[in-house]
Design a protein around this motif. Structure first.
Motif, mmCIF file in Angstrom:
data_model
loop_
_atom_site.group_PDB
_atom_site.id
_atom_site.type_symbol
_atom_site.label_atom_id
_atom_site.label_comp_id
_atom_site.label_asym_id
_atom_site.label_seq_id
_atom_site.Cartn_x
_atom_site.Cartn_y
_atom_site.Cartn_z
ATOM 1 N N LEU A 194 50.297 55.644 45.004
ATOM 2 C CA LEU A 194 51.348 55.232 45.926
ATOM 3 C C LEU A 194 51.613 53.729 45.881
ATOM 4 O O LEU A 194 52.751 53.298 46.028
ATOM 5 N N VAL A 195 50.573 52.944 45.703
ATOM 6 C CA VAL A 195 50.747 51.496 45.616
ATOM 7 C C VAL A 195 51.505 51.142 44.337
ATOM 8 O O VAL A 195 52.403 50.309 44.346
ATOM 9 N N GLY A 196 51.150 51.805 43.251
ATOM 10 C CA GLY A 196 51.803 51.541 41.972
ATOM 11 C C GLY A 196 51.329 50.238 41.354
ATOM 12 O O GLY A 196 50.413 49.586 41.866
ATOM 13 N N PRO A 197 51.981 49.835 40.281
ATOM 14 C CA PRO A 197 51.560 48.595 39.617
ATOM 15 C C PRO A 197 52.055 47.360 40.367
ATOM 16 O O PRO A 197 53.066 47.398 41.064
ATOM 17 N N ILE A 198 51.330 46.285 40.199
ATOM 18 C CA ILE A 198 51.729 44.982 40.731
ATOM 19 C C ILE A 198 52.521 44.278 39.624
ATOM 20 O O ILE A 198 52.032 44.143 38.508
ATOM 21 N N ARG A 199 53.734 43.869 39.948
ATOM 22 C CA ARG A 199 54.548 43.124 38.978
ATOM 23 C C ARG A 199 54.295 41.638 39.177
ATOM 24 O O ARG A 199 54.339 41.134 40.297
ATOM 25 N N LEU A 200 54.024 40.962 38.081
ATOM 26 C CA LEU A 200 53.816 39.512 38.118
ATOM 27 C C LEU A 200 55.063 38.795 37.636
ATOM 28 O O LEU A 200 55.726 39.249 36.702
ATOM 29 N N TYR A 201 55.376 37.678 38.282
ATOM 30 C CA TYR A 201 56.510 36.856 37.918
ATOM 31 C C TYR A 201 56.015 35.472 37.526
ATOM 32 O O TYR A 201 54.906 35.075 37.880
ATOM 33 N N SER A 202 56.841 34.734 36.868
ATOM 34 C CA SER A 202 56.498 33.385 36.452
ATOM 35 C C SER A 202 56.340 32.482 37.673
ATOM 36 O O SER A 202 57.128 32.545 38.613
ATOM 37 N N ARG A 203 55.336 31.628 37.634
ATOM 38 C CA ARG A 203 55.146 30.674 38.730
ATOM 39 C C ARG A 203 56.262 29.635 38.754
ATOM 40 O O ARG A 203 56.537 29.033 39.783
ATOM 41 N N ALA A 204 56.921 29.439 37.601
ATOM 42 C CA ALA A 204 58.027 28.481 37.546
ATOM 43 C C ALA A 204 59.217 28.965 38.373
ATOM 44 O O ALA A 204 59.906 28.163 39.004
ATOM 45 N N THR A 205 59.452 30.261 38.384
ATOM 46 C CA THR A 205 60.587 30.806 39.127
ATOM 47 C C THR A 205 60.196 31.347 40.493
ATOM 48 O O THR A 205 61.058 31.568 41.340
ATOM 49 N N HIS A 206 58.911 31.594 40.707
ATOM 50 C CA HIS A 206 58.411 32.123 41.976
ATOM 51 C C HIS A 206 57.195 31.302 42.419
ATOM 52 O O HIS A 206 56.065 31.772 42.383
ATOM 53 N N ALA A 264 56.088 47.955 44.627
ATOM 54 C CA ALA A 264 57.115 48.861 45.140
ATOM 55 C C ALA A 264 56.449 50.193 45.474
ATOM 56 O O ALA A 264 56.478 51.143 44.690
ATOM 57 N N PRO A 265 55.817 50.284 46.645
ATOM 58 C CA PRO A 265 55.074 51.502 46.999
ATOM 59 C C PRO A 265 55.995 52.696 47.203
ATOM 60 O O PRO A 265 57.177 52.550 47.523
ATOM 61 N N ILE A 266 55.414 53.872 47.016
ATOM 62 C CA ILE A 266 56.115 55.135 47.240
ATOM 63 C C ILE A 266 55.295 55.961 48.224
ATOM 64 O O ILE A 266 54.163 55.612 48.532
ATOM 65 N N GLY A 267 55.867 57.045 48.707
ATOM 66 C CA GLY A 267 55.147 57.937 49.611
ATOM 67 C C GLY A 267 55.977 58.262 50.829
ATOM 68 O O GLY A 267 57.190 58.042 50.847
ATOM 69 N N THR A 268 55.323 58.772 51.855
ATOM 70 C CA THR A 268 56.011 59.079 53.099
ATOM 71 C C THR A 268 56.315 57.767 53.834
ATOM 72 O O THR A 268 55.789 56.712 53.475
ATOM 73 N N PHE A 269 57.131 57.856 54.869
ATOM 74 C CA PHE A 269 57.439 56.657 55.650
ATOM 75 C C PHE A 269 56.174 56.019 56.202
ATOM 76 O O PHE A 269 56.020 54.797 56.190
ATOM 77 N N GLN A 270 55.245 56.835 56.673
ATOM 78 C CA GLN A 270 54.008 56.309 57.241
ATOM 79 C C GLN A 270 53.135 55.651 56.172
ATOM 80 O O GLN A 270 52.518 54.611 56.419
ATOM 81 N N GLU A 271 53.066 56.279 55.000
ATOM 82 C CA GLU A 271 52.255 55.713 53.919
ATOM 83 C C GLU A 271 52.842 54.391 53.435
ATOM 84 O O GLU A 271 52.109 53.418 53.227
ATOM 85 N N ILE A 272 54.156 54.358 53.264
ATOM 86 C CA ILE A 272 54.802 53.121 52.814
ATOM 87 C C ILE A 272 54.609 52.021 53.852
ATOM 88 O O ILE A 272 54.325 50.872 53.506
ATOM 89 N N ALA A 273 54.740 52.356 55.128
ATOM 90 C CA ALA A 273 54.544 51.359 56.186
ATOM 91 C C ALA A 273 53.123 50.809 56.158
ATOM 92 O O ALA A 273 52.921 49.587 56.295
ATOM 93 N N ALA A 274 52.142 51.676 55.966
ATOM 94 C CA ALA A 274 50.748 51.223 55.902
ATOM 95 C C ALA A 274 50.540 50.299 54.709
ATOM 96 O O ALA A 274 49.885 49.258 54.820
ATOM 97 N N ILE A 275 51.103 50.661 53.576
ATOM 98 C CA ILE A 275 50.949 49.847 52.362
ATOM 99 C C ILE A 275 51.672 48.517 52.524
ATOM 100 O O ILE A 275 51.116 47.458 52.221
ATOM 101 N N GLU A 276 52.911 48.540 53.000
ATOM 102 C CA GLU A 276 53.683 47.303 53.160
ATOM 103 C C GLU A 276 53.017 46.335 54.138
ATOM 104 O O GLU A 276 52.999 45.128 53.909
ATOM 105 N N THR A 277 52.477 46.859 55.227
ATOM 106 C CA THR A 277 51.774 46.005 56.190
ATOM 107 C C THR A 277 50.587 45.330 55.524
ATOM 108 O O THR A 277 50.362 44.125 55.694
ATOM 109 N N LEU A 278 49.846 46.091 54.748
ATOM 110 C CA LEU A 278 48.697 45.532 54.045
ATOM 111 C C LEU A 278 49.134 44.531 52.974
ATOM 112 O O LEU A 278 48.519 43.473 52.814
#
Length: 75
Positions: A28-40, A48-62
């Motif tokens: 549900l968490v999926g991969p972590i995308r890394l960006y350049s430190r120069a642009t970010h 970009a987590p997936i799952g039910t609304f409750q699962e996504i909310a738990a992941i996003e909060t964390l």
């Protein structure tokens, strides 16, 4: 901190706080995308987590908490 290590920490916390298996939360968490430190310069990663609304909310909060602790990741 690397992206793989961050995923492991996130998954461990989700298992502890919400139950289920590591496999379930890792999927549900999926991969972590890394960006350049120069642009970010303030936070160079995103998920970009997936799952039910409750699962996504738990992941996003964390994820918000972990962004404050580890805004910049290495490869």
């Amino acid at each position: 901190m690397t992206a793989d290590k961050l995923v492991e920490l996130i998954v461990a916390r989700l298992v502890r706080d919400h139950g289920r298996s590591k496999h379930h939360w890792r999927r549900l968490v999926g991969p972590i995308r890394l960006y350049s430190r120069a642009t970010h310069p303030h936070c160079n990663w995103a998920a970009a987590p997936i799952g039910t609304f409750q699962e996504i909310a738990a992941i996003e909060t964390l994820l918000d908490d972990w962004r404050l602790r580890y805004p910049l990741l290495s490869d």
